[in-house]
Design a protein around this motif. Structure first.
Motif, PDB file in Angstrom:
ATOM      1  N   GLU A 568      -9.826   3.545 -11.083  1.00  0.00           N
ATOM      2  CA  GLU A 568      -8.502   2.969 -10.832  1.00  0.00           C
ATOM      3  C   GLU A 568      -7.732   2.928 -12.149  1.00  0.00           C
ATOM      4  O   GLU A 568      -7.834   2.007 -12.934  1.00  0.00           O
ATOM      5  CB  GLU A 568      -8.644   1.561 -10.252  1.00  0.00           C
ATOM      6  N   ASP A 572      -3.639   7.168 -10.649  1.00  0.00           N
ATOM      7  CA  ASP A 572      -3.662   6.936  -9.208  1.00  0.00           C
ATOM      8  C   ASP A 572      -2.413   6.212  -8.701  1.00  0.00           C
ATOM      9  O   ASP A 572      -2.237   6.066  -7.498  1.00  0.00           O
ATOM     10  CB  ASP A 572      -4.890   6.110  -8.828  1.00  0.00           C
ATOM     11  N   ASP A 573      -1.565   5.740  -9.583  1.00  0.00           N
ATOM     12  CA  ASP A 573      -0.434   4.917  -9.170  1.00  0.00           C
ATOM     13  C   ASP A 573       0.520   5.671  -8.243  1.00  0.00           C
ATOM     14  O   ASP A 573       1.098   5.085  -7.324  1.00  0.00           O
ATOM     15  CB  ASP A 573       0.333   4.415 -10.401  1.00  0.00           C
ATOM     16  N   ASP A 576       0.565   5.914  -3.944  1.00  0.00           N
ATOM     17  CA  ASP A 576       1.207   4.996  -3.000  1.00  0.00           C
ATOM     18  C   ASP A 576       2.598   5.465  -2.581  1.00  0.00           C
ATOM     19  O   ASP A 576       3.140   4.984  -1.587  1.00  0.00           O
ATOM     20  CB  ASP A 576       1.311   3.597  -3.618  1.00  0.00           C
ATOM     21  N   LYS A 577       3.164   6.396  -3.329  1.00  0.00           N
ATOM     22  CA  LYS A 577       4.538   6.826  -3.068  1.00  0.00           C
ATOM     23  C   LYS A 577       4.606   8.030  -2.130  1.00  0.00           C
ATOM     24  O   LYS A 577       5.701   8.487  -1.799  1.00  0.00           O
ATOM     25  CB  LYS A 577       5.232   7.165  -4.390  1.00  0.00           C
ATOM     26  N   THR A 579       3.031  10.144   1.486  1.00  0.00           N
ATOM     27  CA  THR A 579       2.490   9.850   2.807  1.00  0.00           C
ATOM     28  C   THR A 579       1.728  11.050   3.365  1.00  0.00           C
ATOM     29  O   THR A 579       1.759  12.157   2.808  1.00  0.00           O
ATOM     30  CB  THR A 579       3.616   9.468   3.782  1.00  0.00           C
ATOM     31  N   THR A 689       1.183   7.005   6.893  1.00  0.00           N
ATOM     32  CA  THR A 689       0.126   6.379   6.098  1.00  0.00           C
ATOM     33  C   THR A 689       0.193   6.871   4.662  1.00  0.00           C
ATOM     34  O   THR A 689       0.392   8.067   4.409  1.00  0.00           O
ATOM     35  CB  THR A 689      -1.261   6.711   6.684  1.00  0.00           C
ATOM     36  N   SER A 690       0.033   5.968   3.694  1.00  0.00           N
ATOM     37  CA  SER A 690       0.137   6.348   2.285  1.00  0.00           C
ATOM     38  C   SER A 690      -1.030   7.223   1.870  1.00  0.00           C
ATOM     39  O   SER A 690      -2.137   7.133   2.416  1.00  0.00           O
ATOM     40  CB  SER A 690       0.196   5.107   1.395  1.00  0.00           C
ATOM     41  N   SER A 692      -2.658   7.018  -0.843  1.00  0.00           N
ATOM     42  CA  SER A 692      -3.689   6.167  -1.426  1.00  0.00           C
ATOM     43  C   SER A 692      -4.634   5.632  -0.361  1.00  0.00           C
ATOM     44  O   SER A 692      -5.855   5.608  -0.545  1.00  0.00           O
ATOM     45  CB  SER A 692      -3.031   5.009  -2.186  1.00  0.00           C
ATOM     46  N   THR A 693      -4.077   5.214   0.771  1.00  0.00           N
ATOM     47  CA  THR A 693      -4.909   4.727   1.879  1.00  0.00           C
ATOM     48  C   THR A 693      -5.779   5.840   2.439  1.00  0.00           C
ATOM     49  O   THR A 693      -6.959   5.629   2.757  1.00  0.00           O
ATOM     50  CB  THR A 693      -4.021   4.144   2.985  1.00  0.00           C
ATOM     51  N   CYS A 696      -8.727   6.421   0.058  1.00  0.00           N
ATOM     52  CA  CYS A 696      -9.750   5.381   0.208  1.00  0.00           C
ATOM     53  C   CYS A 696     -10.521   5.550   1.516  1.00  0.00           C
ATOM     54  O   CYS A 696     -11.730   5.281   1.569  1.00  0.00           O
ATOM     55  CB  CYS A 696      -9.102   4.006   0.149  1.00  0.00           C
ATOM     56  N   GLU A 727      -3.963  15.031  -4.955  1.00  0.00           N
ATOM     57  CA  GLU A 727      -4.003  14.085  -6.076  1.00  0.00           C
ATOM     58  C   GLU A 727      -3.977  14.805  -7.412  1.00  0.00           C
ATOM     59  O   GLU A 727      -3.222  14.435  -8.320  1.00  0.00           O
ATOM     60  CB  GLU A 727      -5.248  13.204  -5.975  1.00  0.00           C
TER      61      GLU A 727
END
Length: 761
Positions: A568, A572-573, A576-577, A579, A689-690, A692-693, A696, A727
């Motif tokens: 983290e 990785d920031d 979230d932006k 989808t 859905t983001s 990042s989700t 994970c 990513e």
């Protein structure tokens, strides 16, 4: 099994990339494993054969096998690992000893075996026994050192070249997968991306086991611990493939491979608990750890180390490499020195990994056509430099034994004692500077040699060289502390070497608890457990603050391997932006809930080819509708296996109907039920859905594909490789290359090397 999702997934054709970047270039060498579906409906990896006599002809053997197959398999893996470790230790020591002398009664024996018959009247608990034993062996003429000035250098130099030549030739022409450490590939495999079978097959195991001792004996700045993980994992793969045919699934294979990898570290260091922790902390992924893996790792490490103990390769009844008896407790006033050692460990990890990666880039661009020549040049350069420094000339294990050794009052009266223990406040400044400069020179030169040696076409690890660097640095610091701060007899100089080794091992691996336990098991210095934890903590804090991963994780990215576990950090920031809509593949090949067998065969074998790995299944009647409802997902390798083995109810496949959803009854005999291999509840996500989700979800659930829906209708799909590609590509766009290379410097170095080549040609 195929590589791709249900439509062509080459990064060139993806909508979020236009070129293959280095971070994803080797994705095609790995096959994604759907861990979630494997747990729900396990697939046997290898068909039953060769072992059927255990389960078919004799009921008695069948019953025994069913009840004890796990223990038999684990025990077989562990014993094989222990035997190979014993062979490697004896073979390595023999080759190393040949560079300094030979056994008078049998030149094939190494020094330990040659001197094994000397009366054992001295204290075996200290390093002094080994040294006195050696001197007595020399006095009695059992072991003969090379005499003169030219012959010792000639034997040292020529044997080093011979050893590396054989090693690199074996790797180049027999088993290319035996090169390097192998930890990065194993981590990737266990995380859910299966590597090429050649990586863990028998030729790789044999070549690794033979080439590794040759490489270590050559004196190159590489270690055996990383390659030990590789050959141990090969043992786990080969034994389970043979003993568990017809029963082995991916989920159980991951557990056996992780347990075997930990046992590799256990036998390499003589640290069983440390090996178990290594397997769990470094190798196992976040979605694979469980209690079954823990006890398997524990059992394999126990039996492997016990086997090594029975073989007794050191001929002294011990498995502890550096047994010390520090009798002075550490003092609070020494904590600043411990912090300094921790800072050095953090600096070492960042500096060495950065420049090693730069050199790897240089090697791939300029030296890839001359891997054997590169190894030979490295050997010549290392031998010429190392021969004239006592801490570089010695085998790294022997050198650390001297540096870790605690000096006592009895040592000072021993004529054979190393000069490190003869320094006191009355020692002339010239003598002091000679020892200090020798330690400092060894630290700097070995650091540079590690940078250019790790990654060459030989079995090569980086753990022990890093520890040797920390040991020489720590012992140099102890000289300064004794000389200018507290005076002799107040501190334990060997403990500083021990702590320095712990710092650099943490710096290069980014491991914490594993390093502490390994160092304590290596030496038995439990009195220094708090200083060890302090040093490791300081090193880890520095690495985390600078976003420095362990060398294995860095090599995964540099080599372009797929890997889901991530740290983290700032990289990785941005996830979230974005989808699912930006990542998903919409050009899908779908199957209907009910279709003809001939139509299915044509689609699977002729239309999709090798570009897909699975198919979404849509509800009957939706195939011509703009909005389709997904009722399941089927993996291509399972479908192909079933179609190949399926015997048709009639001779006409055009009349045979295939059902992918469970039916209560069938109207005719010309129907096939494939609902058993269909994933009726695939992982789904909404289109907004983001990213990042999604990442994970892949990481924690271990699924291969996520179906993307909107208002219950199929929109597209995303594979685990897709999310990793996204990513890494976006991170490169936003932050630039994760590891930058100085191309101008590389070009200058290469032009200079070309000039030297022409000059000497």
């Amino acid at each position: 099994m195929s590589e791709r999702s249900s439509s062509p997934q080459d990064i060139n054709s993806s909508k979020f990339a236009t070129e293959v970047i280095p971070e994803i270039k080797n994705f095609s060498k790995f096959t994604t494993i759907d861990r979630l579906s494997e747990e729900d409906s396990p697939v046997v990896l290898f068909e039953e054969d060769g072992r059927s006599f255990l389960t078919s002809k004799f009921q008695f053997y069948s019953t025994i096998w069913e009840r004890s197959r796990t223990f038999i398999t684990l025990t077989s893996v562990a014993i094989l690992i222990g035997c190979i470790a014993g062979f490697i230790q004896i073979f390595t020591e023999t080759l190393v000893n040949w560079k300094t002398g030979y056994c008078a009664r049998n030149w094939l024996l190494n020094k330990s075996f040659c001197c094994a018959n000397i009366p054992e009247s001295l204290d075996k608990r200290s390093l002094l026994f080994d040294k006195r034993d050696e001197l007595q062996c020399l006095d009695e003429g059992l072991w003969v050192n090379w005499n003169g000035h030219i012959l010792p250098f000639f034997m040292f130099f020529s044997l080093s070249i011979i050893f590396t030549s054989i090693s690199t030739l074996l790797v180049k022409f027999v088993a290319p997968m035996a090169t390097g450490s192998g930890i990065s590939e194993i981590k990737t495999w266990v995380s859910g991306f299966e590597h090429l079978p050649e990586f863990l097959n028998s030729p790789t195991l044999i070549v690794k086991s033979i080439a590794l001792p040759l490489t270590i004996a050559s004196g190159l700045a590489v270690g055996k611990e990383g390659p030990s993980v590789h050959y141990a994992t090969c043992c786990g793969y080969i034994v389970t493939k043979w003993l568990l045919k017809g029963e082995l699934t991916y989920s159980s294979q991951f557990e056996y491979l992780t347990a075997a990898s930990g046992a590799g570290v256990a036998v390499a260091f003589g640290a069983p608990i440390g090996g178990v922790l290594f397997g769990l902390e470094e190798i196992s992924s976040s979605n694979s750890f469980n209690g079954s893996m823990l006890w398997k790792s524990y059992y394999v490490a126990l039996i492997a180390v016990t086997t090594l103990k029975c073989i007794n390769p050191f001929r002294n009844g011990k498995i502890i490499l550096f047994n010390v008896t520090y009798d002075k407790n550490w003092k609070v006033l020494e904590i600043p020195v411990f912090i300094l050692l921790g800072i050095f460990g953090g600096f070492y990890g960042q500096f060495v990994s950065k420049w090693n990666i730069s050199y790897v880039h240089f090697r791939k661009k300029y030296l890839s056509s001359w891997p054997i020549q590169e190894v030979l040049v490295l050997t010549v350069m290392t031998a010429l430099i190392s021969y004239f420094n006592e801490f570089l000339r010695l085998d790294m294990t022997e050198s650390m034994g001297i540096l870790f050794h605690e000096c006592t009052t009895n040592d000072n009266s021993s004529s054979f004692q190393h000069r490190l223990c003869l320094l006191d406040e009355n020692t002339h400044v010239i003598s002091f500077l000679r020892v200090f400069s020798s330690l400092s020179f060894a630290t700097v030169i070995r650091m540079l040699l590690v940078i250019i040696s790790y990654g060459a076409m030989i079995p090569a690890g980086i753990f022990v060289p890093s520890m040797a660097i920390g040991a020489t640095f720590g012992r140099a610091i102890s000289l300064l502390v004794e000389r200018f701060i507290c005076g002799p007899g107040v501190i334990t100089p060997g403990a500083y070497a021990f702590l320095g080794a712990a710092a650099t091992l943490t710096g290069i691996t980014n491991l914490t608890l594993t390093v502490v336990v390994i160092m304590l098991e290596l030496t038995g210095a439990f009195i220094y457990i708090i200083p060890t934890m302090i040093v490791v903590a300081i090193t880890r804090v520095l690495l985390n603050s600078n976003h420095v991963d362990g060398i294995a994780d860095q090599m995964i990215l540099v080599n372009g391997f797929p890997y889901l576990d991530r740290a983290e950090d700032k990289y990785d920031d941005f996830m979230d932006k974005h989808t699912a809509e930006e990542i998903m593949e919409t050009n899908m090949i779908t199957l209907r809930e009910t279709m003809y067998f001939s139509e299915l065969e044509d689609l699977v074998y002729n239309v999709s080819g090798k570009d897909v790995s699975g198919f979404p299944i849509i509800k009957d009647g939706d195939e011509n509708e703009p909005e389709k409802r997904c009722i399941g997902y089927i993996l291509k390798h399972r479908l192909v296996k079933r179609l190949t083995a399926q015997s048709l109810p009639t001779t006409d496949s055009r009349r045979t109907i295939v059902h992918f959803s469970k039916k209560e009854y069938y109207n005719s005999d010309d129907e096939i039920d494939l609902s058993g291999i269909t994933i009726i509840s695939p992982v789904t996500a909404k289109i907004d859905t983001s990213a990042s989700t999604l990442f994970c979800t892949f990481q924690r659930m271990g699924c291969k594909t996520i179906i993307i829906e909107k208002d219950g209708f199929l929109q597209g799909l995303i594979t685990s490789k897709d999310i990793i590609k996204f990513e890494r590509i976006k991170a490169r766009e936003i932050y630039g290359p994760r590891y930058e290379y100085n191309e101008k410097l590389n070009e200058k170095v290469w032009s200079y090397l070309e000039y030297l080549t022409k000059l000497f040609a």
